[in-house]
Design a protein around this motif. Structure first.
Motif, short mmCIF file in Angstrom:
data_model
loop_
_atom_site.label_atom_id
_atom_site.label_comp_id
_atom_site.label_asym_id
_atom_site.label_seq_id
_atom_site.Cartn_x
_atom_site.Cartn_y
_atom_site.Cartn_z
N PRO A 310 0.81 -1.23 0.00
CA PRO A 310 0.00 0.00 0.00
C PRO A 310 0.84 1.28 0.00
CG PRO A 310 -0.90 -1.60 1.54
CD PRO A 310 0.43 -2.13 1.11
N GLN A 311 1.98 1.25 0.69
CA GLN A 311 2.81 2.45 0.78
C GLN A 311 3.77 2.63 -0.38
OE1 GLN A 311 2.52 4.98 3.04
NE2 GLN A 311 0.66 3.79 3.51
N LEU A 312 3.88 1.61 -1.19
CA LEU A 312 4.81 1.69 -2.33
C LEU A 312 4.04 1.67 -3.65
CD1 LEU A 312 7.72 -0.61 -1.09
CD2 LEU A 312 7.48 1.86 -0.84
N SER A 313 3.74 0.49 -4.17
CA SER A 313 3.14 0.39 -5.50
C SER A 313 1.75 1.01 -5.54
CB SER A 313 3.09 -1.07 -5.94
OG SER A 313 2.57 -1.89 -4.91
N HIS A 314 0.88 0.71 -4.58
CA HIS A 314 -0.48 1.26 -4.61
C HIS A 314 -0.42 2.79 -4.60
CE1 HIS A 314 -2.31 -2.61 -2.62
NE2 HIS A 314 -1.44 -2.89 -3.59
N ARG A 315 0.44 3.30 -3.77
CA ARG A 315 0.57 4.75 -3.61
C ARG A 315 1.12 5.41 -4.87
NH1 ARG A 315 4.96 6.76 0.78
NH2 ARG A 315 4.79 9.05 0.58
N TYR A 316 2.18 4.79 -5.43
CA TYR A 316 2.80 5.41 -6.61
C TYR A 316 1.88 5.37 -7.81
CZ TYR A 316 5.60 6.33 -10.67
OH TYR A 316 6.03 6.87 -11.86
N TYR A 317 1.21 4.26 -8.05
CA TYR A 317 0.38 4.18 -9.25
C TYR A 317 -0.85 5.06 -9.16
CZ TYR A 317 3.49 0.49 -10.81
OH TYR A 317 4.61 -0.21 -11.22
N ARG A 318 -1.34 5.33 -7.94
CA ARG A 318 -2.38 6.35 -7.80
C ARG A 318 -1.86 7.70 -8.26
NH1 ARG A 318 -3.48 4.10 -2.67
NH2 ARG A 318 -2.33 5.82 -1.69
N LEU A 319 -0.64 8.00 -7.86
CA LEU A 319 -0.01 9.26 -8.23
C LEU A 319 0.20 9.34 -9.74
CD1 LEU A 319 1.27 11.86 -7.01
CD2 LEU A 319 3.42 10.59 -6.84
N LYS A 320 0.66 8.25 -10.33
CA LYS A 320 0.90 8.26 -11.77
C LYS A 320 -0.40 8.39 -12.54
CE LYS A 320 3.31 5.97 -15.55
NZ LYS A 320 4.29 4.96 -15.98
N ALA A 321 -1.46 7.71 -12.08
CA ALA A 321 -2.75 7.83 -12.76
C ALA A 321 -3.21 9.28 -12.77
CB ALA A 321 -3.78 6.94 -12.06
N LYS A 322 -2.99 9.98 -11.67
CA LYS A 322 -3.36 11.40 -11.60
C LYS A 322 -2.55 12.20 -12.62
CE LYS A 322 -1.77 14.19 -8.47
NZ LYS A 322 -1.45 14.89 -7.19
N TRP A 323 -1.25 11.94 -12.71
CA TRP A 323 -0.42 12.65 -13.69
C TRP A 323 -0.90 12.36 -15.11
CZ3 TRP A 323 4.68 10.50 -11.20
CH2 TRP A 323 4.99 11.24 -10.06
N MET A 324 -1.37 11.14 -15.33
CA MET A 324 -1.81 10.75 -16.68
C MET A 324 -3.25 11.20 -16.96
SD MET A 324 0.86 8.98 -17.93
CE MET A 324 0.31 7.82 -19.17
N GLY A 325 -3.88 11.85 -15.97
CA GLY A 325 -5.25 12.32 -16.16
C GLY A 325 -6.26 11.21 -16.20
N GLN A 326 -6.01 10.12 -15.46
CA GLN A 326 -6.89 8.97 -15.47
C GLN A 326 -7.30 8.61 -14.05
OE1 GLN A 326 -4.88 5.75 -17.50
NE2 GLN A 326 -4.19 7.06 -19.17
N GLY A 618 10.60 7.04 0.47
CA GLY A 618 11.09 8.43 0.51
C GLY A 618 11.08 9.06 -0.87
N PHE A 619 11.45 8.30 -1.89
CA PHE A 619 11.42 8.82 -3.26
C PHE A 619 9.97 9.15 -3.68
CE2 PHE A 619 15.57 6.60 -4.87
CZ PHE A 619 16.32 7.58 -4.25
N ILE A 620 9.03 8.28 -3.30
CA ILE A 620 7.63 8.53 -3.65
C ILE A 620 7.13 9.79 -2.94
CG2 ILE A 620 5.28 7.62 -3.53
CD1 ILE A 620 6.50 4.79 -3.76
N ALA A 621 7.55 9.98 -1.70
CA ALA A 621 7.17 11.19 -0.97
C ALA A 621 7.71 12.44 -1.67
CB ALA A 621 7.68 11.12 0.47
N GLU A 622 8.93 12.35 -2.21
CA GLU A 622 9.50 13.47 -2.97
C GLU A 622 8.63 13.79 -4.17
OE1 GLU A 622 13.69 13.92 -3.97
OE2 GLU A 622 14.15 12.26 -2.59
N LEU A 623 8.20 12.75 -4.86
CA LEU A 623 7.35 12.96 -6.04
C LEU A 623 6.01 13.58 -5.66
CD1 LEU A 623 8.08 9.62 -7.93
CD2 LEU A 623 8.68 11.93 -8.72
N GLU A 624 5.45 13.14 -4.56
CA GLU A 624 4.19 13.73 -4.10
C GLU A 624 4.35 15.22 -3.80
OE1 GLU A 624 1.97 9.93 -1.95
OE2 GLU A 624 3.45 11.10 -0.83
N ALA A 625 5.49 15.56 -3.23
CA ALA A 625 5.75 16.98 -2.91
C ALA A 625 5.92 17.82 -4.17
CB ALA A 625 6.99 17.09 -2.02
N MET A 626 6.36 17.19 -5.25
CA MET A 626 6.54 17.91 -6.51
C MET A 626 5.20 18.19 -7.19
SD MET A 626 9.80 15.87 -8.15
CE MET A 626 11.39 15.77 -7.32
N GLY A 627 4.15 17.47 -6.80
CA GLY A 627 2.84 17.71 -7.37
C GLY A 627 2.58 16.95 -8.64
#
Length: 627
Positions: A310-326, A618-627
């Motif tokens: 949940p804290q790694l793949s689930h979290r990152y792919y939610r973020l990527k889906a948002k970036w992709m507008g999906q 930590g890397f995923i948290a950095e990406l979240e902070a970047m928006g």
């Protein structure tokens, strides 16, 4: 080497080499979707020269060495069979050294045959050549099989007496590794039978898988592509092309589902039978023993990664889906470039410069070893029909040198693959002086140098990049690689575990295997990725399941280990490189606890894996902070 790459051959005992003879000149074969302009940007790609092993498959030296190996093996058996217990230390040392020399000669023959085959698995003559050499070497090795069987029959006190002869102590790590299997050893007759039947048993099914995959073509937008070309399109900028590639792969794999299910079922049953005879409690147990790692250490790794989904793949792919507008990513978009990614191509010359400079900034000695691979034609990089897909590093034998196989398309991920495989190659060169019996590194540590090389290259590229948008893209790509290395591979272990456990109750249909695959994918990657029914056949193309069951946790082990190792380097860089090179030079002469102790790390520590997983979070948290 992730799921899209090919098996990294990190152990000579597992030399699952592919093919490739020397190809004249510099060949550039762009992927099917590449135009001439893109091909020009990538530039000429190197082809390896296997002449350091043998000049060609028809070289007379091959037949000469096969006959010499057969003669020496017969003589070795006459000299030592049934006599090891009575040998003094000096005579026992002579026997071990003679055995090592024979193993190296047979290893050289097998390495060449396998590499030649890897260069063009669709060539029936190369396939025949590889099979013939395999059968003859296997028959020769039967003559010396008694040696390790008798070593395991020695009383501890007897072996200790032999070790009092000083020079024998050098081989103690190898002797210890052999004797790990004492309680799982069968009678001499059964061991000989299993050994002789290998080429007509599991090896034959593995060859069927390889040649089927090499011959397959996938229809994508009216073009007939190899699996490597189609998989490469899953990282294309064009979503229409990605979808077409995903669907084309699924359709092509589905057409062979019964064959691939038969191969999977047969090999799983074969393993089950042997595991029962050898009294291995679990399907993974033999792999753990071969890797010289305790069951509880692997269990702790698997549990830690699964708990972190949940804290790694689930979290990152939610973020990527948002970036992709999906709302959620389609499975063919999981490795898609980000919308802001300009998908710039990296020429081979630039890739070489990037990787060697990153290695050199850490250690000039490391870069010097890496430079040999480019200067001496130890790399085969062009994609071409029939060539083994993905990438690997093959150590061959200490008297020669490793070779790297890549399929270079000019993507940033290809640069990371180069950094990864070069790490393996450098490790294998540095461990070579340990000799044929001690150079091999257990798989749990075999991925250390490769993943560390990736980390060095990534950090160097990230530091050099000044544009914030590009830094974000680079960090996202690194996170995706880490998820493919850690989460994806542990999910694969879970898939294998369920397949092998269920196979003990009876044969699995292709549909049932697909159900297990889909369950594991949804659990590991999370709700931010959606799957069509066709994705259920994607288990079919992954060679690790066929050649080396449960190999894949070594990637997660290596990535988490390297994250902790790199953190130790950042905390105390002084003297770190020297200790790191000493660790690589040790090869298989030390186990993981001894090798990690100088860095203050212990993989048996319950908190060890959390440190490595924390770097990804930590890397995923950095990406979240970047928006």
């Amino acid at each position: 080497i992730r799921e899209e790459r090919f098996l990294t051959v990190s152990s000579r005992s597992m030399a699952r080499v592919e093919n490739a003879v020397t190809f004249p000149g510099s060949i550039l074969l762009p992927s099917a979707d590449s135009g001439a302009a893109e091909a020009a940007k990538v530039g000429p790609l190197p082809n390896w020269n296997l002449a350091d092993l043998y000049a060609s498959p028809s070289a007379p030296e091959i037949e000469q060495d096969l006959k010499r190996a057969a003669s020496e093996a017969a003589g070795f058996r006459r000299s030592y069979e049934g006599k090891l217990a009575g040998l003094g230390g000096a005579d026992f040392l002579a026997a071990v050294q003679e055995y090592e020399s024979l193993q190296e000669l047979m290893g050289k023959l097998m390495s060449y045959a396998q590499l030649a085959y890897a260069g063009n698995m669709a060539d029936p003559e190369l396939a025949r050549f590889q099979q013939n050499v395999s059968e003859r070497v296997n028959a020769i090795s039967v003559e010396v099989l008694f040696f390790t069987l008798e070593i395991n029959k020695l009383e501890d006190s007897d072996l200790e007496a032999k070790l009092k002869h000083g020079p024998v102590k050098r081989y103690k790590p190898w002797l210890d590794a052999v004797r790990l299997f004492r309680k799982h050893q069968l009678s001499d007759e059964v061991e000989r039978l299993l050994h002789e039947k290998h080429v007509a048993g599991s090896a034959a099914w593995q060859r069927l898988f390889d040649e089927t995959m090499a011959d397959m073509r996938f229809e994508v937008q009216g073009k007939s592509l190899t699996s490597n070309e189609a998989l490469n399109l899953l990282t294309d900028r064009d979503p229409v092309r990605r979808k077409a590639a995903g669907e084309g792969l699924a359709k092509g794999l589905a057409a062979q589902k019964r064959l691939f299910a038969l191969v999977t079922n047969t090999l799983a049953k074969d393993k089950d039978i042997e595991d029962k005879w050898r009294s291995f409690a679990r399907p993974v147990s033999s792999r753990n023993l071969a890797n010289q790692v305790e069951d509880e250490v692997v269990d702790a790794l698997v549990s830690a990664v699964k708990a972190s989904y949940p804290q790694l793949s689930h979290r990152y792919y939610r973020l990527k889906a948002k970036w992709m507008g999906q709302e959620a990513l389609e499975y063919w978009d999981r490795n898609a470039p980000l919308p802001s990614d300009d998908d710039r191509l990296v020429s081979w010359a630039d890739a070489r410069k990037l990787v060697l400079e990153a290695y050199g900034a850490f250690s000039p000695d490391l870069a010097d070893v890496g430079r040999h691979f480019f200067e001496k034609n130890w790399i085969d990089a062009p994609p071409r029909p029939g060539k083994a897909p993905g990438a690997f590093a093959h150590p061959t034998v200490p008297s020669a040198h490793p070779y790297l196989l890549l399929n270079y398309h000019g993507r940033t991920r290809d640069v990371m693959t180069l950094a990864h495989e070069l790490g393996h190659g450098v490790h294998q060169v540095l461990a070579g002086p340990q000799g044929q019996l001690l150079a091999d590194t257990p798989l749990t540590l075999a991925e250390t140098a490769s993943v560390f090389g990736e980390m060095l290259t990534f950090q160097a590229m990230r530091t050099a990049e000044r544009e914030p948008a590009r830094r974000k893209i680079m960090l996202a790509a690194k996170v995706e690689d880490m998820l493919n290395t850690v989460v994806r591979q542990i999910a694969f272990v879970e898939f294998e575990t369920r397949i092998h456990d269920e196979r003990r109750q009876g044969e699995l249909t292709p549909e049932r295997i697909g159900e297990i695959w889909m369950d594991v994918q949804r659990e590991s990657l999370g709700p931010a990725i959606t799957y069509d029914e066709e994705y259920r056949w994607y288990w079919t193309y992954i060679p690790h399941f066929i050649h080396t069951p449960f190999y894949v946790y070594a990637y997660a082990f290596g990535d988490c280990l390297v994250n902790s190792l790199y953190a130790a380097y950042q905390d105390a860089p002084a003297g770190f490189a020297a200790k790191y090179l000493d660790m690589l030079r040790a090869g298989g002469s030390k186990r993981h606890r001894e090798l990690l102790a100088p860095f203050g790390l212990d993989a048996a520590d319950p908190g060890f894996w959390q440190k490595g997983l924390g770097v990804i979070a930590g890397f995923i948290a950095e990406l979240e902070a970047m928006g």
